[in-house]
Design a protein around this motif. Sequence first.
Motif, PDB file in Angstrom:
ATOM      1  N   VAL A 129       0.862  -1.186   0.000  1.00 56.13           N
ATOM      2  CA  VAL A 129       0.000   0.000   0.000  1.00 56.13           C
ATOM      3  C   VAL A 129       0.900   1.239   0.000  1.00 56.13           C
ATOM      4  N   SER A 130       0.873   1.981  -1.085  1.00 53.69           N
ATOM      5  CA  SER A 130       1.671   3.204  -1.175  1.00 53.69           C
ATOM      6  C   SER A 130       1.035   4.301  -0.334  1.00 53.69           C
ATOM      7  N   LEU A 131       1.858   5.028   0.411  1.00 55.92           N
ATOM      8  CA  LEU A 131       1.371   6.115   1.260  1.00 55.92           C
ATOM      9  C   LEU A 131       1.864   7.454   0.717  1.00 55.92           C
ATOM     10  N   GLY A 132       0.980   8.420   0.677  1.00 56.98           N
ATOM     11  CA  GLY A 132       1.383   9.748   0.268  1.00 56.98           C
ATOM     12  C   GLY A 132       2.229  10.426   1.330  1.00 56.98           C
ATOM     13  N   SER A 133       3.100  11.334   0.910  1.00 53.90           N
ATOM     14  CA  SER A 133       3.962  12.069   1.827  1.00 53.90           C
ATOM     15  C   SER A 133       4.074  13.511   1.354  1.00 53.90           C
ATOM     16  N   ASP A 134       4.221  14.418   2.320  1.00 52.39           N
ATOM     17  CA  ASP A 134       4.373  15.830   1.954  1.00 52.39           C
ATOM     18  C   ASP A 134       5.824  16.174   1.627  1.00 52.39           C
ATOM     19  N   GLN A 135       6.723  15.185   1.673  1.00 52.63           N
ATOM     20  CA  GLN A 135       8.128  15.403   1.367  1.00 52.63           C
ATOM     21  C   GLN A 135       8.505  14.651   0.083  1.00 52.63           C
ATOM     22  N   PRO A 136       8.898  15.348  -0.983  1.00 51.81           N
ATOM     23  CA  PRO A 136       9.199  14.670  -2.258  1.00 51.81           C
ATOM     24  C   PRO A 136      10.379  13.713  -2.180  1.00 51.81           C
ATOM     25  N   ASP A 137      11.243  13.884  -1.191  1.00 53.69           N
ATOM     26  CA  ASP A 137      12.384  12.982  -1.065  1.00 53.69           C
ATOM     27  C   ASP A 137      12.046  11.676  -0.351  1.00 53.69           C
ATOM     28  N   VAL A 138      10.836  11.578   0.203  1.00 55.77           N
ATOM     29  CA  VAL A 138      10.474  10.426   1.026  1.00 55.77           C
ATOM     30  C   VAL A 138       9.541   9.485   0.276  1.00 55.77           C
ATOM     31  N   CYS A 139       9.909   8.202   0.278  1.00 56.29           N
ATOM     32  CA  CYS A 139       9.067   7.130  -0.247  1.00 56.29           C
ATOM     33  C   CYS A 139       8.530   6.360   0.947  1.00 56.29           C
ATOM     34  N   ALA A 140       7.208   6.194   1.037  1.00 55.88           N
ATOM     35  CA  ALA A 140       6.594   5.527   2.188  1.00 55.88           C
ATOM     36  C   ALA A 140       5.559   4.519   1.711  1.00 55.88           C
ATOM     37  N   TYR A 141       5.541   3.352   2.353  1.00 55.33           N
ATOM     38  CA  TYR A 141       4.539   2.348   2.006  1.00 55.33           C
ATOM     39  C   TYR A 141       4.294   1.414   3.183  1.00 55.33           C
ATOM     40  N   LEU A 142       3.183   0.693   3.066  1.00 52.26           N
ATOM     41  CA  LEU A 142       2.729  -0.213   4.117  1.00 52.26           C
ATOM     42  C   LEU A 142       2.689  -1.626   3.564  1.00 52.26           C
ATOM     43  N   ARG A 143       3.095  -2.609   4.379  1.00 51.84           N
ATOM     44  CA  ARG A 143       2.938  -4.027   4.038  1.00 51.84           C
ATOM     45  C   ARG A 143       2.007  -4.654   5.067  1.00 51.84           C
ATOM     46  N   THR A 189      -0.018  10.350   4.321  1.00 46.44           N
ATOM     47  CA  THR A 189      -1.412  10.376   3.892  1.00 46.44           C
ATOM     48  C   THR A 189      -1.810   8.972   3.460  1.00 46.44           C
ATOM     49  N   PRO A 190      -2.364   8.169   4.378  1.00 37.60           N
ATOM     50  CA  PRO A 190      -2.795   6.823   4.007  1.00 37.60           C
ATOM     51  C   PRO A 190      -4.053   6.874   3.159  1.00 37.60           C
ATOM     52  N   GLY A 231      17.300   5.093  18.489  1.00 33.01           N
ATOM     53  CA  GLY A 231      16.933   4.161  19.546  1.00 33.01           C
ATOM     54  C   GLY A 231      15.681   3.372  19.221  1.00 33.01           C
ATOM     55  N   GLU A 232      15.343   2.449  20.116  1.00 32.51           N
ATOM     56  CA  GLU A 232      14.144   1.649  19.962  1.00 32.51           C
ATOM     57  C   GLU A 232      12.963   2.376  20.611  1.00 32.51           C
ATOM     58  N   GLY A 233      11.798   1.718  20.647  1.00 29.65           N
ATOM     59  CA  GLY A 233      10.632   2.307  21.283  1.00 29.65           C
ATOM     60  C   GLY A 233       9.574   2.725  20.294  1.00 29.65           C
ATOM     61  N   GLN A 234       8.568   3.431  20.806  1.00 32.20           N
ATOM     62  CA  GLN A 234       7.425   3.864  20.008  1.00 32.20           C
ATOM     63  C   GLN A 234       7.675   5.245  19.407  1.00 32.20           C
ATOM     64  N   LEU A 235       7.158   5.465  18.203  1.00 37.89           N
ATOM     65  CA  LEU A 235       7.232   6.770  17.550  1.00 37.89           C
ATOM     66  C   LEU A 235       5.829   7.231  17.181  1.00 37.89           C
ATOM     67  N   SER A 236       5.582   8.508  17.347  1.00 39.58           N
ATOM     68  CA  SER A 236       4.310   9.071  16.921  1.00 39.58           C
ATOM     69  C   SER A 236       4.312   9.198  15.406  1.00 39.58           C
ATOM     70  N   LEU A 237       3.267   8.707  14.758  1.00 42.05           N
ATOM     71  CA  LEU A 237       3.181   8.801  13.301  1.00 42.05           C
ATOM     72  C   LEU A 237       2.716  10.179  12.850  1.00 42.05           C
ATOM     73  N   ARG A 238       2.408  11.052  13.813  1.00 35.84           N
ATOM     74  CA  ARG A 238       2.028  12.422  13.473  1.00 35.84           C
ATOM     75  C   ARG A 238       3.207  13.367  13.519  1.00 35.84           C
ATOM     76  N   GLN A 239       4.305  12.902  14.087  1.00 36.35           N
ATOM     77  CA  GLN A 239       5.487  13.756  14.231  1.00 36.35           C
ATOM     78  C   GLN A 239       6.744  12.967  13.872  1.00 36.35           C
ATOM     79  N   LEU A 240       6.776  12.451  12.666  1.00 43.06           N
ATOM     80  CA  LEU A 240       7.900  11.627  12.239  1.00 43.06           C
ATOM     81  C   LEU A 240       9.024  12.470  11.656  1.00 43.06           C
ATOM     82  N   LYS A 241      10.222  12.212  12.102  1.00 45.90           N
ATOM     83  CA  LYS A 241      11.394  12.863  11.536  1.00 45.90           C
ATOM     84  C   LYS A 241      12.367  11.806  11.050  1.00 45.90           C
TER      85      LYS A 241
END
Length: 317
Positions: free
Chosen positions: A232-246, A270-271, A292-302
């Motif tokens: 599943v291809s995911l939209g992104s607001d950054q042209p340099d970023v490729c994002a997808y879901l398996r 943008t799913p 590091g490991e742990g949880q990341l917020s998907l609303r504030q990804l860097k």
Amino acid sequence: MKDAMAHWLKFGVFGIQVSGVESFTDSTLLSDWKNVTSQYSGDDDARVLIAATSEITPQRIFSLLNMTEGADLLTSQYLLGLDVDSPERKSGDEIARMIKNYISAAGNRSLSWSVGGPQVGHMASLVGERLLRLYHVLLFTLPGTPFVDYGDEIGLEDLPKLPGQPASFNMTRMQWNNQHNFGFSESSQNADSASNVTVQSQDGDKTSVLALFRALSDLRGKERSLLHGEFVSLGSDQPDVCAYLRRWDQNERFLVLLNFGDTESAVSLTPPKAADLLTEAAVVLSTDPQRGEGQLSLRQLKLGASEGLLLRFPYVA
């Protein structure tokens, strides 16, 4: 050719790859050769015949499928998609578009992916050290079969290319250790040398290319979403970023984020549907050993410069 194949199959090789199949005029050759590999296959010990082409457009690649149906897989340099003598930097948007076009053109046919090989050179020489780890994440998380060349797992580079020479003339031998000839053989053609691009130097180093490669290979072999899952291809607001879901059935989902840029990116995804993503996900691995490991917020990804990030989150009914 059959005698040569049988010679190596008797030694125990698990497959034969035949290049340049786009130039074949006899469509029965691969079927005949497949009969040879089948003779050495057992129930738990399959021998495979791989057809390889230098074609890079989906239409030309898939037009070869009928001619190469005797082979187990057809692999190409589609992901490279550029003149290796004058490479152009590809953005995440372009990579995402190439992947979607290829999967769409394939339909129900088997997919395979590669970046590099005997005809063009090793991955590290083609994409550069900065993007090597990121491309490993890409290959191991796409649907289908990933192909890598010997030495790609440690970042092996080719010798400098001389004008008029094919890439195969410049491919470095496998570097196992820092002993004579890098432990490849007893030949004296390579001088003794110290290198950190050997299996020995990277073995046990959790920050090495080899450690990342092993982790990706292990995940690929046991996670159903990565083995069989929908892409599943995911939209992104950054042209340099490729994002997808398996995702596969009720198994854990895997989110892949690849920053092909040389600067840090703050990413907003943008799913296709809101239900495709939760609000946070766990870090599985990163090309940046410092993350590091742990949880990341998907609303504030860097994402760091040239970082590839693999996240997981559970299935929710």
